[in-house]
Enzyme design. Structure first.
Site, PDB file in Angstrom:
ATOM      1  N   SER A   1     -20.169 -12.697  32.400  1.00 27.89           N
ATOM      2  CA  SER A   1     -18.955 -13.281  32.978  1.00 27.89           C
ATOM      3  C   SER A   1     -17.929 -12.173  33.141  1.00 27.89           C
ATOM      4  O   SER A   1     -17.964 -11.163  32.423  1.00 27.89           O
ATOM      5  CB  SER A   1     -18.411 -14.373  32.050  1.00 27.89           C
ATOM      6  OG  SER A   1     -17.082 -14.724  32.408  1.00 27.89           O
TER       7      SER A   1
ATOM      8  N   TYR B   1     -15.612 -16.692  23.613  1.00 27.36           N
ATOM      9  CA  TYR B   1     -16.442 -16.635  24.817  1.00 27.36           C
ATOM     10  C   TYR B   1     -16.585 -15.202  25.308  1.00 27.36           C
ATOM     11  O   TYR B   1     -17.692 -14.731  25.612  1.00 27.36           O
ATOM     12  CB  TYR B   1     -15.815 -17.522  25.889  1.00 27.36           C
ATOM     13  CG  TYR B   1     -16.596 -17.600  27.171  1.00 27.36           C
ATOM     14  CD1 TYR B   1     -17.800 -18.302  27.228  1.00 27.36           C
ATOM     15  CD2 TYR B   1     -16.130 -16.996  28.339  1.00 27.36           C
ATOM     16  CE1 TYR B   1     -18.514 -18.391  28.416  1.00 27.36           C
ATOM     17  CE2 TYR B   1     -16.837 -17.071  29.525  1.00 27.36           C
ATOM     18  CZ  TYR B   1     -18.030 -17.773  29.556  1.00 27.36           C
ATOM     19  OH  TYR B   1     -18.747 -17.859  30.728  1.00 27.36           O
TER      20      TYR B   1
END
Length: 411
Positions: free
Chosen positions: A281, A294
Site C-alpha cells: 500500500s 496498517y
C-alpha cells in the site's frame, strides 16, 4: 519398462540423471545415436549429440536439452537452460507435438540439476506412453502459467485472478471466505482455463502449509504466487489494542511470510523460476496519523519482498511489490476502527466506503498493472495515480511528503 537412451557429449555428467531414471526405465548413456534395438525415447544434450540425434532410429519421443529450439517429426520436449533473474512460461501453440520447459541453470545443468532433469524426462516419457499426465507438462504444451492468489474472493485478488485467467493462465483462488473464492473460480473458468478454490486463513502457518501441499499434489507448483490477503486497522497507536495489532500483523505480514514460506521451497526445488507478488500500500511510505498498525505491516511486506528479490534472483524467481492507493475493494467495509464503539465504527465504515466509491480506482486497473509488472520483472510498482504521485514525491522530496502526511489524521 521403456527403453530410454541419453545421447550426450559428456556421459559422466549424466550419470546422476540416469541413476534416478533406472528404477522405471531401461536407461543407456551413449555418445552415438542408436540405430537398432527397437523403439526408444531419446534425450539429447551437447552440441554434437543434438546435431546427430536425427540419425537415431525408431525414436518414440525426443527430449532436447539445449538453448536452441529443436525440430522433430516425433513428440519433442525442449528443455532450455536459462540464466535470467525471472523466468516464466510464455504462451505458444505446440499443436500437441512440442512441450517447452525451462531450467534455471548454466552449461553444467545435468550435474547441477540432475533431479530436475530426471523428473522432466520421466514425466515426458509417461505422457508419450499414455501412462500419466502431469499438470505441469500439460501447461508446458501451450506455455500456460499456474497462478495462485490469496485474498482472491474479492477486490484486487479477484481482479488479478480473472485477469490472469483471461490471459490463459490456470488460477488457484485462496480466501478465508470459501464461497467467495469459489465464485472467483467459477468466473475464471468462463475463460476456458482450469480454476480451483481453497479456504485458508493466511495467518495460520499450518493451514497455509496444508493448502500448499494440496496445491502441489493436485495442480503442480504455481508459477506465480500472489500474497494479497489483507485487512485494515485504523486508529492511533494508543488506541490500537494488542489483540488488534496481533490480528493485523498476523494477516498483513505473517500472511505474506506464511504464503511464501509454504510455496518458495517448491519453486526453488522445481528449478524453473517463477514470480512472487505482494500487495502492499502507499501507506508503506506515506505515513499519516492513524495508520501506525496498517502502515507497519505494509512497509514490512515491502522490505520482505526486497530481501527476497535479492535472495531468489539466482533461482530465476522475480519479486514484485504492488503498491496501490485508493482502490474500490471490501477492505474499507471490513476495516476495524480502533477505539470506536459499534455505532461510530459503522458510521466511519460507511464514510470510507462512500469515499472509496467516488475517488478510488477499480481493482481491474490494479490487476492490469500487476500483469505488466510481472512480465517486465519490476520490483516496486505504484498501481494508482495518487500512489505514483506520492512515490515520485517520496523520491525527490521525502521531507515534504512527511510534512504533508503528518497533517493528515485517519484515526
Amino acid at each position: 519398462m521403456s527403453r530410454l537412451v541419453l545421447l550426450v557429449d559428456d556421459p559422466s555428467s549424466w550419470e546422476g540423471v540416469a541413476e534416478r531414471l533406472r528404477d522405471r526405465h531401461d536407461v543407456a548413456v551413449v555418445t552415438e545415436p542408436p540405430t537398432t534395438g527397437g523403439p526408444v525415447h531419446l534425450v539429447a544434450h551437447g552440441r554434437r549429440s543434438v546435431a546427430v540425434a536425427a540419425r537415431a532410429r525408431d525414436v518414440v519421443s525426443l527430449t532436447v536439452v539445449s538453448g536452441r529450439r529443436p525440430a522433430s517429426d516425433v513428440p519433442v520436449q525442449w528443455i532450455r537452460p536459462v540464466r535470467r533473474r525471472a523466468v516464466l512460461p510464455t504462451p505458444f501453440d505446440g499443436a500437441g507435438r512440442q512441450w517447452r520447459r525451462s531450467v534455471v541453470a548454466g552449461a553444467d545443468v545435468p550435474r547441477s540439476h540432475a533431479a530436475v532433469l530426471a523428473r522432466m524426462v520421466g514425466e515426458f516419457v509417461d505422457e508419450v506412453n499414455g501412462d500419466a499426465v502431469s499438470p505441469e507438462l500439460r501447461r508446458a504444451a501451450v506455455g500456460a502459467k499456474l497462478v495462485l492468489v490469496t485474498g482472491a474472493g474479492s477486490g484486487i485478488g479477484r481482479a488479478t485472478a480473472l485477469a490472469y485467467a483471461a490471459d490463459g493462465a490456470d488460477v488457484l483462488v485462496a480466501d478465508l471466505d470459501l464461497a467467495a473464492a469459489e465464485g472467483t473460480a467459477e468466473l475464471a473458468r468462463a475463460h476456458g482455463v482450469t480454476a480451483a478454490a481453497y479456504r485458508v486463513d493466511v495467518s495460520d502457518s499450518a493451514a497455509v502449509d496444508e493448502v500448499a501441499a494440496r496445491v502441489v499434489a493436485e495442480h503442480g507448483v504455481p508459477d506465480v504466487v500472489m500474497a494479497n490477503a489483507g485487512i485494515a486497522v485504523i486508529g492511533g497507536f494508543l488506541a490500537v489494542t494488542e489483540q488488534e495489532w496481533r490480528r493485523v500483523v498476523g494477516v498483513n505480514l505473517w500472511g505474506v511470510i506464511n504464503t511464501f514460506r509454504a510455496f518458495v521451497p517448491h519453486l526453488v526445488e522445481r528449478g524453473s523460476g517463477g514470480h512472487l507478488l505482494v500487495t502492499s500500500s502507499m501507506a508503506s511510505f506515506f505515513h499519516t496519523r492513524g495508520q501506525s498498525a496498517y502502515a507497519t505491516t505494509k512497509a514490512g511486506a515491502v522490505t520482505l519482498a526486497r530481501s527476497l528479490c535479492a535472495e531468489l534472483s539466482g533461482h530465476g524467481i522475480g519479486v514484485t511489490a504492488i503498491v496501490p492507493g485508493f482502490v474500490r475493494t471490501n477492505i474499507a467495509a471490513s476495516a476495524r476502527f480502533a477505539g470506536a464503539d459499534e455505532t461510530e465504527e459503522a458510521r466511519r465504515r460507511d464514510e470510507a466506503v462512500q469515499i472509496a466509491g467516488k475517488r478510488a480506482a477499480p481493482p481491474e486497473q490494479v490487476a492490469a498493472t500487476v500483469l505488466r509488472a510481472v512480465s517486465r520483472n519490476r520490483f516496486f510498482v505504484p498501481a494508482t495515480r495518487e500512489a505514483r504521485l506520492l512515490a515520485a514525491l517520496n523520491r525527490v522530496a521525502p521531507g515534504l511528503l512527511f510534512a504533508i502526511a503528518r497533517r493528515m489524521d485517519l484515526g
